[in-house]
Design a protein around this motif. Structure first.
Motif, short mmCIF file in Angstrom:
data_model
loop_
_atom_site.label_atom_id
_atom_site.label_comp_id
_atom_site.label_asym_id
_atom_site.label_seq_id
_atom_site.Cartn_x
_atom_site.Cartn_y
_atom_site.Cartn_z
N VAL A 213 -31.99 55.50 12.72
CA VAL A 213 -31.58 55.03 14.04
C VAL A 213 -30.20 54.39 13.99
N ASN A 217 -26.94 55.81 15.91
CA ASN A 217 -26.20 54.96 16.85
C ASN A 217 -24.74 54.81 16.44
N ARG A 220 -22.98 58.06 17.13
CA ARG A 220 -22.73 58.19 18.56
C ARG A 220 -21.57 57.31 18.99
N GLU A 221 -21.55 56.06 18.52
CA GLU A 221 -20.45 55.16 18.89
C GLU A 221 -19.13 55.65 18.31
#
Length: 292
Positions: A213, A217, A220-221
């Motif tokens: 996770v 994340n 993605r950022e």
């Protein structure tokens, strides 16, 4: 006259000595009159009696220890246990003690030992070997003492306490018991290991999930930031290009020349009229390269 006086004084002293006795606070006393019990439990101090008619028996009033030889007792599983135990007792009713035992402490101890053995035999028969070894001995001792109290009162004594000094298993039983205990401990250890492995797998799975996770994340950022950066760079390039289109084109051509023309043995196969050489023939970049 002097001799008669001395004899009289000696006789008087003898009579006084035979007529008095002392009682210590650590003693129980019986005063007999012609063989019958006259008085019991006198207070500590000096007391008087009739010579010849009265005689005195003294008994220890302190708490005494009864050591009982080790004996075998059967558990509810019909397994032998060798028990070494002892009891603490004291004379409470000295008159009853004398009537029950004729004042023989050894006789009283033998009778109490037999009573306690019977109580131990009855109590051990109620428990398994594991219960006896693991911690029921205090309960057993309390029950044995309670069972023996009434009989002890008949002897004129008070049973203060009963304690197990040592408890052993016969050789033929010890090995089987130890084997069973080892197997039980191994089973418990394996159960703990299995629980630990299960917990470890659960922790590792949760850690891997959190890692996945967090990486997702972060990716993605990062992509979002990279996209925003590319957009900002593209906007900056566009703004710069709009300010001076010719200079921007010339600058990009110089960057291309620097990045491609590296080293001494580089060869390039290009068409003569390629836009790549536009600034070689015309400084303004407007013309086309001459044909060779």
């Amino acid at each position: 006259m002097f001799r008669i006086a001395a004899i009289a004084i000696a006789v008087a002293a003898l009579v006084v000595w035979m007529s008095t006795f002392t009682v210590d606070e650590r003693e129980r006393v019986i005063v007999f009159s012609l063989g019958e019990i006259k008085r019991t439990d006198l207070d500590p101090g000096l007391h008087f009696k009739f010579p010849i008619v009265n005689n005195v028996r003294k008994f220890d009033a302190r708490i005494m220890t009864l050591d009982i030889p080790p004996d075998r007792f059967l558990t509810s599983e019909a397994k032998n246990v060798i028990v070494d135990f002892y009891a603490r007792w004291r004379i409470d009713d000295v008159g009853q003690f004398f009537r029950a035992t004729r004042g023989d402490e050894r006789n009283a101890q033998d009778r109490m030992a037999q009573i306690l053995r019977d109580g131990m035999r009855n109590e051990f028969a109620r428990y398994t070997l594991d219960q006896v070894v693991s911690g029921e001995r205090i309960t057993i001792m309390g029950a044995v003492r309670e069972q023996a109290l009434d009989t002890a009162r008949e002897l004129g004594v008070t049973l203060v306490d009963v304690r197990i000094r040592r408890m052993d298993l016969p050789d033929e039983v010890s090995e089987s018991v130890f084997s069973r205990m080892r197997a039980e401990r191994e089973r418990i250890a394996q159960d703990f290991r299995a629980r630990g492995q299960e917990q470890a797998e659960r922790i590792r799975a949760d850690a891997d999930r959190q890692r996945t996770v967090i990486i997702a994340n972060a990716y993605r950022e990062a992509e979002q930031i990279r996209g925003e950066g590319d957009a900002t760079a593209a906007a900056a390039y566009a703004a710069a290009y709009e300010q001076d289109t010719e200079f921007f084109t010339f600058y990009r051509s110089l960057l291309a020349y620097r990045n491609t023309m590296v080293g001494k043995d580089n060869f390039y196969v290009l068409e003569p009229d390629s836009q790549f050489f536009r600034y070689f023939q015309d400084p303004m970049g407007m013309g086309r390269p001459r044909e060779q």
